[in-house]
Design an enzyme around this catalytic site. Structure first.
Site, PDB file in Angstrom:
ATOM      1  N   ASN A  89       0.978  -1.171   0.077  1.00 55.53           N
ATOM      2  CA  ASN A  89      -0.574   0.312   0.444  1.00 55.53           C
ATOM      3  C   ASN A  89       0.976   1.657   0.476  1.00 55.53           C
ATOM      4  OD1 ASN A  89      -2.209  -1.816  -0.022  1.00 55.53           O
ATOM      5  ND2 ASN A  89      -2.481  -1.763   2.192  1.00 55.53           N
ATOM      6  N   HIS A 106       5.757  -0.124  -2.531  1.00 52.95           N
ATOM      7  CA  HIS A 106       5.097   0.331  -4.139  1.00 52.95           C
ATOM      8  C   HIS A 106       5.763   1.679  -4.021  1.00 52.95           C
ATOM      9  CE1 HIS A 106       3.278  -3.199  -4.870  1.00 52.95           C
ATOM     10  NE2 HIS A 106       4.152  -4.143  -5.585  1.00 52.95           N
ATOM     11  N   CYS A 114      12.080  12.830  -8.306  1.00 51.83           N
ATOM     12  CA  CYS A 114      12.837  13.642  -9.348  1.00 51.83           C
ATOM     13  C   CYS A 114      13.258  12.628 -10.198  1.00 51.83           C
ATOM     14  CB  CYS A 114      13.672  14.537  -8.979  1.00 51.83           C
ATOM     15  SG  CYS A 114      14.244  15.496 -10.686  1.00 51.83           S
ATOM     16  N   CYS A 133      11.979  19.788  -9.730  1.00 48.31           N
ATOM     17  CA  CYS A 133      12.879  19.351  -8.656  1.00 48.31           C
ATOM     18  C   CYS A 133      13.845  20.387  -8.212  1.00 48.31           C
ATOM     19  CB  CYS A 133      13.347  18.920  -9.118  1.00 48.31           C
ATOM     20  SG  CYS A 133      15.195  18.031  -8.066  1.00 48.31           S
ATOM     21  N   CYS A 136      17.979  19.726  -8.750  1.00 49.67           N
ATOM     22  CA  CYS A 136      18.225  19.886 -10.132  1.00 49.67           C
ATOM     23  C   CYS A 136      17.469  21.124 -10.627  1.00 49.67           C
ATOM     24  CB  CYS A 136      18.403  18.765 -10.906  1.00 49.67           C
ATOM     25  SG  CYS A 136      17.380  17.960 -12.054  1.00 49.67           S
ATOM     26  N   THR A 173      -4.667  -8.656   0.307  1.00 49.56           N
ATOM     27  CA  THR A 173      -4.204  -8.285  -0.658  1.00 49.56           C
ATOM     28  C   THR A 173      -4.107 -10.011  -1.483  1.00 49.56           C
ATOM     29  OG1 THR A 173      -1.894  -8.750  -1.690  1.00 49.56           O
ATOM     30  CG2 THR A 173      -1.887 -10.160  -0.300  1.00 49.56           C
ATOM     31  N   SER A 174      -4.780  -9.464  -3.308  1.00 44.88           N
ATOM     32  CA  SER A 174      -5.095 -10.593  -3.810  1.00 44.88           C
ATOM     33  C   SER A 174      -4.205 -11.892  -4.359  1.00 44.88           C
ATOM     34  CB  SER A 174      -5.465 -10.147  -4.568  1.00 44.88           C
ATOM     35  OG  SER A 174      -4.701  -9.640  -5.482  1.00 44.88           O
ATOM     36  N   LEU A 199     -10.227 -10.864   3.348  1.00 45.19           N
ATOM     37  CA  LEU A 199     -11.753 -11.727   3.144  1.00 45.19           C
ATOM     38  C   LEU A 199     -12.911 -12.676   2.723  1.00 45.19           C
ATOM     39  CD1 LEU A 199     -14.115  -9.938   3.507  1.00 45.19           C
ATOM     40  CD2 LEU A 199     -14.264  -9.179   1.156  1.00 45.19           C
TER      41      LEU A 199
HETATM   42  P1  NAD Z   1       6.321  -7.771 -13.981  1.00 45.03           P
HETATM   43  O1  NAD Z   1       5.646  -9.033 -15.028  1.00 45.03           O
HETATM   44  O2  NAD Z   1       8.139  -7.396 -14.172  1.00 45.03           O
HETATM   45  O3  NAD Z   1       7.188  -9.393 -13.409  1.00 45.03           O
HETATM   46  C1  NAD Z   1       7.859  -8.570 -12.517  1.00 45.03           C
HETATM   47  C2  NAD Z   1       8.043  -9.994 -11.738  1.00 45.03           C
HETATM   48  O4  NAD Z   1       7.433 -11.096 -11.404  1.00 45.03           O
HETATM   49  C3  NAD Z   1       9.010 -10.789 -12.912  1.00 45.03           C
HETATM   50  O5  NAD Z   1      10.110 -11.151 -12.343  1.00 45.03           O
HETATM   51  C4  NAD Z   1       8.165 -11.740 -12.815  1.00 45.03           C
HETATM   52  O6  NAD Z   1       9.220 -12.814 -13.706  1.00 45.03           O
HETATM   53  C5  NAD Z   1       7.047 -12.279 -12.028  1.00 45.03           C
HETATM   54  N1  NAD Z   1       6.326 -13.166 -12.699  1.00 45.03           N
HETATM   55  C6  NAD Z   1       5.326 -12.177 -12.784  1.00 45.03           C
HETATM   56  N2  NAD Z   1       4.375 -13.568 -12.693  1.00 45.03           N
HETATM   57  C7  NAD Z   1       4.686 -14.360 -12.299  1.00 45.03           C
HETATM   58  C8  NAD Z   1       4.013 -15.412 -12.084  1.00 45.03           C
HETATM   59  N3  NAD Z   1       2.668 -15.259 -12.551  1.00 45.03           N
HETATM   60  N4  NAD Z   1       4.311 -16.632 -11.553  1.00 45.03           N
HETATM   61  C9  NAD Z   1       5.539 -16.254 -11.488  1.00 45.03           C
HETATM   62  N5  NAD Z   1       6.703 -15.086 -11.152  1.00 45.03           N
HETATM   63  C10 NAD Z   1       6.181 -14.045 -12.241  1.00 45.03           C
HETATM   64  O7  NAD Z   1       5.891  -6.554 -13.269  1.00 45.03           O
HETATM   65  P2  NAD Z   1       4.204  -6.195 -13.113  1.00 45.03           P
HETATM   66  O8  NAD Z   1       3.631  -7.771 -12.495  1.00 45.03           O
HETATM   67  O9  NAD Z   1       3.386  -6.245 -14.154  1.00 45.03           O
HETATM   68  O10 NAD Z   1       4.011  -5.926 -11.896  1.00 45.03           O
HETATM   69  C11 NAD Z   1       5.018  -6.767 -10.728  1.00 45.03           C
HETATM   70  C12 NAD Z   1       6.084  -4.828 -10.863  1.00 45.03           C
HETATM   71  O11 NAD Z   1       6.040  -3.745 -10.976  1.00 45.03           O
HETATM   72  C13 NAD Z   1       6.159  -5.458  -9.516  1.00 45.03           C
HETATM   73  O12 NAD Z   1       7.690  -5.016  -9.674  1.00 45.03           O
HETATM   74  C14 NAD Z   1       5.703  -4.528  -8.513  1.00 45.03           C
HETATM   75  O13 NAD Z   1       6.309  -4.027  -7.287  1.00 45.03           O
HETATM   76  C15 NAD Z   1       5.044  -3.232  -9.363  1.00 45.03           C
HETATM   77  N6  NAD Z   1       3.810  -2.794  -8.915  1.00 45.03           N
HETATM   78  C16 NAD Z   1       4.078  -1.727  -8.520  1.00 45.03           C
HETATM   79  C17 NAD Z   1       2.016  -1.172  -8.582  1.00 45.03           C
HETATM   80  C18 NAD Z   1       1.983   0.232  -7.898  1.00 45.03           C
HETATM   81  O14 NAD Z   1       1.031   0.507  -7.760  1.00 45.03           O
HETATM   82  N7  NAD Z   1       2.804   0.658  -7.074  1.00 45.03           N
HETATM   83  C19 NAD Z   1       1.417  -1.562  -9.146  1.00 45.03           C
HETATM   84  C20 NAD Z   1       1.762  -3.520  -9.833  1.00 45.03           C
HETATM   85  C21 NAD Z   1       2.943  -3.788  -9.395  1.00 45.03           C
HETATM   86  N1  APR Z   2     -10.538  -6.935   5.091  1.00 45.03           N
HETATM   87  C1  APR Z   2      -9.576  -8.154   4.422  1.00 45.03           C
HETATM   88  N2  APR Z   2      -9.153  -8.190   2.607  1.00 45.03           N
HETATM   89  C2  APR Z   2     -10.314  -7.297   1.793  1.00 45.03           C
HETATM   90  C3  APR Z   2     -11.289  -6.369   2.451  1.00 45.03           C
HETATM   91  C4  APR Z   2     -11.753  -6.482   3.454  1.00 45.03           C
HETATM   92  N3  APR Z   2     -12.123  -6.121   4.179  1.00 45.03           N
HETATM   93  N4  APR Z   2     -11.670  -6.188   1.326  1.00 45.03           N
HETATM   94  C5  APR Z   2     -10.839  -6.717   0.287  1.00 45.03           C
HETATM   95  N5  APR Z   2     -10.599  -7.502   0.755  1.00 45.03           N
HETATM   96  C6  APR Z   2      -9.008  -8.249   0.352  1.00 45.03           C
HETATM   97  C7  APR Z   2      -9.643  -8.834  -1.298  1.00 45.03           C
HETATM   98  O1  APR Z   2     -10.221  -9.965  -0.907  1.00 45.03           O
HETATM   99  C8  APR Z   2      -8.739  -9.207  -2.491  1.00 45.03           C
HETATM  100  O2  APR Z   2      -8.104 -10.207  -1.892  1.00 45.03           O
HETATM  101  O3  APR Z   2      -8.492  -7.078  -0.448  1.00 45.03           O
HETATM  102  C9  APR Z   2      -7.494  -7.415  -1.263  1.00 45.03           C
HETATM  103  C10 APR Z   2      -7.194  -6.768  -2.085  1.00 45.03           C
HETATM  104  O4  APR Z   2      -6.837  -7.260  -3.822  1.00 45.03           O
HETATM  105  P1  APR Z   2      -6.151  -6.153  -4.735  1.00 45.03           P
HETATM  106  O5  APR Z   2      -7.716  -4.887  -5.292  1.00 45.03           O
HETATM  107  O6  APR Z   2      -5.886  -6.737  -5.808  1.00 45.03           O
HETATM  108  O7  APR Z   2      -5.392  -5.147  -4.265  1.00 45.03           O
HETATM  109  P2  APR Z   2      -3.598  -6.001  -3.919  1.00 45.03           P
HETATM  110  O8  APR Z   2      -3.778  -6.947  -3.600  1.00 45.03           O
HETATM  111  O9  APR Z   2      -2.851  -4.725  -2.996  1.00 45.03           O
HETATM  112  O10 APR Z   2      -2.752  -5.290  -5.126  1.00 45.03           O
HETATM  113  C11 APR Z   2      -1.696  -5.718  -5.125  1.00 45.03           C
HETATM  114  O11 APR Z   2      -1.261  -4.436  -7.709  1.00 45.03           O
HETATM  115  O12 APR Z   2      -2.285  -2.710  -8.582  1.00 45.03           O
HETATM  116  C12 APR Z   2      -1.731  -2.881  -7.824  1.00 45.03           C
HETATM  117  O13 APR Z   2      -0.562  -1.402  -6.971  1.00 45.03           O
HETATM  118  C13 APR Z   2      -0.966  -1.929  -6.383  1.00 45.03           C
HETATM  119  O14 APR Z   2       0.121  -2.779  -4.882  1.00 45.03           O
HETATM  120  C14 APR Z   2      -1.320  -3.146  -5.280  1.00 45.03           C
HETATM  121  C15 APR Z   2      -0.897  -4.384  -5.975  1.00 45.03           C
END
Ligand code: NAD
Ligand code: APR
Length: 231
Positions: A89, A106, A114, A133, A136, A173-174, A199
């Protein structure tokens, strides 16, 4: 001393009113990831990306930590537990609940970066593509958020903590985004006990030793109470 690494995702902040990503009313229903959460999207239209994160920063600022955030802070304060929170988060609800040992893999809505010189500073409430920035002077500022395809922060420290833990807990997390989604596998291969608190079953729920499903504000305080009475 019990060493616990806790991964949190959007679900732990859902009951604080902060939207998750992949629910039916999730953020990715309204915005294309390619437009607002990738470096390519930022180069194409920085104003759109700043607008997206300005709205999320305001929502995070208006939200309050919930019982799940507060329970994790209470666990960290217990002298028989060594707790590290690794959050996907970008809100600051863990810190506002009192947690101090937090890694934002993240990045954070409250950081600015920057992309010309790499300087970091606290983000203003509203950021724009024309901000310069402070180091710079170039108009190259972005939110200090890790986008899709970019490397998360502090991965070496995270992997070392996972391998050295007694317990790995995944909350809200999902299990759809790597490398966070792979942490349970790494922990299990290192012989670490694993627990999912979500959840509903996540994509990787079958990889966990134990899983409890329900709202975080109910199942996380319940789990912390059980931990502290056992301590
Ligand atoms: P990506 O596709 O480059 O995957 C990241 C790494 O996970 C790679 O090494 C890839 O080989 C591995 N990977 C992907 N799918 C896999 C699978 N099914 N099984 C095993 N390994 C797997 O990047 P992405 O999935 O597009 O996004 C992940 C990257 O982006 C991460 O670095 C994450 O921290 C970042 N991210 C940030 C946010 C944000 O909102 N801050 C959101 C999503 C992802
Ligand atoms: N209590 C517990 N779990 C919950 C609740 C709740 N009240 N509400 C939702 N959830 C669960 C859902 O069941 C789901 O598994 O939280 C998870 C949310 O999943 P996502 O929306 O995919 O969020 P997240 O897993 O954090 O995504 C991972 O993907 O897109 C990027 O930047 C994003 O860092 C995030 C990353």
């Amino acid at each position: 001393m019990s060493r616990i690494v806790i991964l949190t995702g959007a679900g732990i902040s859902a009951e604080s009113g902060i939207r998750t990503f992949r629910a039916s009313d999730g953020l990715w229903e309204e915005h294309r990831i390619e437009d607002v959460a990738t470096p390519e999207g930022f180069s194409r239209d920085p104003a759109l990306v700043h607008e997206f994160y300005n709205a999320r920063r305001a929502a995070a600022r208006a939200a309050q930590p919930n019982a799940a955030h507060l329970a994790l802070a209470k666990l960290e304060a217990d002298p028989t537990h060594d707790v590290l929170i690794v959050t996907q988060n970008v809100d600051d609800l863990h810190e506002r609940a009192g947690s101090q040992n937090v890694i934002h893999m993240h990045g954070s809505l409250f950081g600015a970066l920057c992309h010309a010189c790499g300087h970091r500073w606290p983000a203003p409430e509203v950021m724009s593509a024309t901000d310069s920035c402070p180091a710079c002077g170039r108009a190259a500022t972005r939110p200090d958020i890790v986008w899709f395809g970019e490397m998360p922060y502090q991965m070496e420290r995270i992997v070392a903590a996972l391998e050295d833990a007694d317990l790995f807990v995944s909350i809200g997390t999902s299990g759809n985004v790597y490398p966070a989604a792979g942490f349970v596998q790494g922990a299990a291969e290192a012989g670490v006990e694993t627990l999912e608190l979500n959840l509903e079953p996540s994509t990787g729920t079958r990889l966990f030793d134990t899983a409890h499903h329900g709202p975080a504000t109910q199942i996380v305080p319940q789990w912390v109470r059980e931990r502290l009475t056992r301590a």
